[in-house]
Design a protein around this motif. Structure first.
Motif, mmCIF file in Angstrom:
data_model
loop_
_atom_site.group_PDB
_atom_site.id
_atom_site.type_symbol
_atom_site.label_atom_id
_atom_site.label_comp_id
_atom_site.label_asym_id
_atom_site.label_seq_id
_atom_site.Cartn_x
_atom_site.Cartn_y
_atom_site.Cartn_z
ATOM 1 N N PRO B 25 0.456 -0.967 -0.579
ATOM 2 C CA PRO B 25 -0.040 0.335 -0.377
ATOM 3 C C PRO B 25 1.025 1.071 -0.257
ATOM 4 O O PRO B 25 1.064 2.203 -0.880
ATOM 5 C CB PRO B 25 -0.792 0.451 1.388
ATOM 6 C CG PRO B 25 -0.881 -1.769 1.338
ATOM 7 C CD PRO B 25 0.591 -1.892 1.093
ATOM 8 N N PHE B 28 1.988 1.652 -4.114
ATOM 9 C CA PHE B 28 1.249 2.480 -4.958
ATOM 10 C C PHE B 28 0.584 3.912 -4.322
ATOM 11 O O PHE B 28 0.800 4.353 -5.384
ATOM 12 C CB PHE B 28 0.194 0.979 -4.862
ATOM 13 C CG PHE B 28 0.286 0.589 -5.847
ATOM 14 C CD1 PHE B 28 0.086 0.047 -6.678
ATOM 15 C CD2 PHE B 28 0.625 -1.433 -4.930
ATOM 16 C CE1 PHE B 28 0.011 -1.159 -8.000
ATOM 17 C CE2 PHE B 28 0.825 -2.303 -5.864
ATOM 18 C CZ PHE B 28 0.747 -1.883 -7.634
ATOM 19 N N GLY B 153 3.869 -3.982 -8.631
ATOM 20 C CA GLY B 153 4.589 -2.324 -7.637
ATOM 21 C C GLY B 153 6.011 -2.210 -7.664
ATOM 22 O O GLY B 153 6.371 -1.015 -8.365
ATOM 23 N N GLY B 208 -3.744 0.649 -4.574
ATOM 24 C CA GLY B 208 -2.477 -0.236 -2.714
ATOM 25 C C GLY B 208 -4.078 0.139 -2.068
ATOM 26 O O GLY B 208 -3.778 -1.514 -1.282
ATOM 27 N N SER B 211 -4.510 -4.061 -2.287
ATOM 28 C CA SER B 211 -4.032 -4.708 -1.822
ATOM 29 C C SER B 211 -4.414 -5.362 0.152
ATOM 30 O O SER B 211 -3.617 -5.902 -0.296
ATOM 31 C CB SER B 211 -2.602 -4.857 -2.020
ATOM 32 O OG SER B 211 -1.157 -3.987 -0.956
ATOM 33 N N SER B 250 9.207 3.234 0.479
ATOM 34 C CA SER B 250 8.248 2.459 0.511
ATOM 35 C C SER B 250 8.672 1.296 1.830
ATOM 36 O O SER B 250 7.488 0.347 2.853
ATOM 37 C CB SER B 250 7.055 1.744 -0.284
ATOM 38 O OG SER B 250 7.610 2.622 -1.325
#
Lengths: 356, 312
Positions: B25, B28, B153, B208, B211, B250
């Motif tokens: 998440p 994205f 991603g 995102g 997911s 991320s």
């Protein structure tokens, strides 16, 4: 003055009301798609929010923290800062109020209440002043830092209520020890509405006077309009930034104190009840005018108060109020771009055509 | 379970597992926000888009039985929200931060409203790629279950980098974000480029959300997001508007989020909530250390956050 600018005044009244009507129509459409009768929904919202004195009191109870919280965005906005750390300041203010209240436990209720209020004000104020200081000295974007501080404040709250400050008897919902009935804030005579409402109205009134009628407010507005000009004029921009952030945070901190001292009686995760983001909404809808914020808070308080009835009598999910809130906010923001677009609101001045 | 077999090794394993599970998440939304901000606009409302994506993905997966259709629906929901944000935030005198907050409230409202009937039923989840099948330890095996969306991603990050560097469209977006006047002189419609960039960014944020609800935590509740959408803006600053660095950021944030639960699994839970807040504390510290009143941040699009001029 009044005669000359009546068109502008009319515009400032008509556009928000028009936006509200458009939002109502859109919301009605949404409800119709969801299978509810829009007119039934309107009348339910009206009845639950403003219909009877009893329901209006519910609205006012919700409006009080919104008024205080909105100032946390509205005051710094005069300096051109977009601060959305209201939630964090409410949480920190509430926590600090409880801490002071428990420390003073056993003193006269008035002393405890004053102590709690000061605790909330100082803690909330310092929390947002930190945002202002980071902005001024380190050029850290104030929107992002205040957003991050919201999460940090909630983590501190959770950490303290499940650890050091935890009352062992609070099982399902970890909470601090209660401050005790005697120390709770009372209600306004003849109502169920607590004194927080008075705090909110007074704070908004003072904020208005501060911004519009004092040299401090004048300096803040100058600095918000043109930072470079303010620096050249020798205004202490750093001090102004931190002072105004402190005041904004102090109001939100007081909102946290009110929630603790008048509603919950202790600090727990209920403190983080979205009055923070609601306050941001109020400030923007009121165009950062503290007096308008009082009215908008009552309106939003009404929407919040009506969420129960939408569930009960129309079988709509409780999130319906959230949808309505979002729609109102979006439409009102859109309407900002319509100022100066309508011919009938343009001042007819023969000498100098006004620049929209 | 982890503790019994692995002892303290459970902590790094837990963090690795948490990173693999929880980074998607972040990845994205940060790539989406990066794309949007490159065009000069901020979208603070990705939290609402993320929730809407999570809800749509779960609902469609439940109704049709196909999780991939759910992913598509999440992307479409993102596109729709991007369209609203792109139109309202580009009106003159409208503050895009305020529009973002309005979109968070509106998006979460719509998601909770429409998602109410889907809290109870369980929807088919996305298939996982099991990179841990070689191991006999169940903890390792479950830690190395990777979502295909996560791999997607990871693939998008370098693609987006290439897109900005070497394609005409990428150049156009950067031109609009860096110097709108130059872009206007080139005959580019700033309005349309920004609208499309916001919509594409929202599309990614919607994925995102998919997911979240179709892989990890893998259900639909009103508390499914722990603020990943709100973090997008901070992540992009942290990554200096660079898609590859969005990937690293991320992973770091996904890992930081896993520290608290990993320590709790070996019995250290005294600072659980503070460890959970570590991504936020980390971002704030990094911003304090790297920002300076003397210069602007490296990599920031020139026109970022400046008010929209009238449509021309």
């Amino acid at each position: 003055m009044m005669v000359k600018h009546w068109r502008k005044t009319l515009e400032a009244i008509c556009i928000p009301i028009g936006a509200l009507l458009v939002a109502l129509v859109l919301f009605g459409g949404f409800c119709a798609i969801a299978g509810a009768n829009p007119f039934g929904v309107y009348s339910s919202i009206y009845r639950a929010a403003f219909g009877t004195w009893s329901s209006f009191q519910n609205t006012l109870i919700r409006a009080a923290p919104l008024m205080l919280s909105s100032l946390c965005t509205a005051l710094p906005a005069r300096l051109g800062l977009v601060i959305i750390g209201n939630e964090g300041a409410i949480v920190i203010g509430g926590l600090s109020a409880v801490a002071v209240g428990l420390f003073l436990d056993g003193s006269a209720p008035t002393i405890v209440q004053i102590g709690m209020a000061l605790g909330g004000i100082v803690a909330g104020g310092l929390w947002i002043a930190l945002v202002g200081a980071l902005r001024h000295y380190r050029a850290v974007n104030e929107t992002i830092s205040s957003l991050l501080l919201n999460y940090i404040a909630i983590a501190i709250l959770n950490q303290l209520v499940s650890g050091v400050m935890r009352d062992p008897s609070s099982l399902n919902k970890p909470s601090t020890y209660p401050i005790g009935m005697a120390s709770m804030l009372g209600t306004l005579p003849g109502t169920r509405v607590h004194y927080g409402l008075l705090f909110g109205i007074v704070a908004c009134g003072l904020a208005y006077l501060l911004i519009q009628r004092t040299t401090f407010g004048f300096a803040a507005r100058i600095a918000g309009g043109n930072l470079r000009a303010a620096r050249i004029a020798g205004l202490p921009v750093g001090k102004l930034t931190m002072a105004i952030c402190f005041l904004g945070g102090a109001c939100a901190g007081l909102a946290g104190m009110v929630e603790v001292a008048a509603v919950h009686g202790r600090a727990n995760e209920s403190l983080n009840a979205n009055y923070g983001y609601g306050g941001v909404l109020v400030a923007f809808v009121a165009r950062h005018n503290p007096l308008a914020a009082v009215l908008v808070s009552v309106l939003l308080g009404g929407i919040l108060a009506s969420s129960g009835i939408l569930q009960r009598s129309h079988n709509l999910p409780d999130a319906t109020a959230l949808v309505f809130q979002g729609l109102v906010f979006l439409v009102v923001l859109y309407s900002e771009s319509l100022y100066g677009k309508f011919e009938m609101f343009k001042e007819r001045s023969a000498i100098a055509p006004s620049v929209a | 379970m982890t503790t019994e077999v692995l002892g303290w090794w459970g902590v790094p394993l837990g963090i690795v597992a948490g990173t693999l599970r929880g980074s998607a998440p972040f990845l994205f939304v940060s790539l989406g926000e990066c794309l949007t901000e490159k065009s000069g606009k901020i979208n603070l409302g990705l939290e609402g888009t993320l929730l809407m994506g999570a809800m749509s993905a779960y609902a469609i997966s439940y109704l049709t039985g196909s999780p991939w259709l759910g992913v598509g629906a999440a992307g479409l929901a993102g596109l729709g929200f991007g369209l609203i944000h792109g139109i309202v935030a580009q009106r003159p005198r409208v503050n895009d931060v305020a529009v973002g907050i309005a979109m968070i409230i509106f998006g979460s409202g719509v998601a909770f409203f429409l998602g109410k009937p889907f809290i109870q039923p369980s929807a088919p989840q996305l298939p996982t790629l099991d990179f841990g099948a070689w191991s006999s330890l169940p903890a390792v095996e479950s830690a190395l279950k990777v979502s295909p969306l996560f791999l997607l991603g990871i693939a998008i990050a370098p693609l987006m980098q290439w897109f900005f560097r070497s394609t005409r469209w990428g150049l156009l977006i950067r031109a609009v974000g860096d110097s709108p006047d130059a872009a206007r002189a080139m005959g580019v419609s700033i309005y349309n480029v920004r609208l499309l960039s916001i919509m594409a960014g929202s599309f990614l944020a919607g994925i995102g959300g998919a997911s979240l609800s179709l892989f990890y935590p893998g259900s639909w509740t009103e508390r499914i997001s722990s603020g990943q959408g709100l973090m997008a803006v901070a992540l992009v600053i942290f990554a200096r508007w660079n898609p590859i660095q969005c990937l690293y950021a991320s992973l770091l944030f996904g890992g930081a989020q896993a520290i608290g639960p990993a320590l709790q699994s070996v019995g250290v839970d005294s600072y659980y909530y503070l460890f959970n807040a570590s991504p936020y504390i980390l971002t704030l510290l990094i911003m304090i250390l790297t920002c300076s009143p003397q210069r602007t941040l490296a990599g920031v699009p020139g026109a970022l956050g400046k008010p929209s001029e009238s449509r021309l």
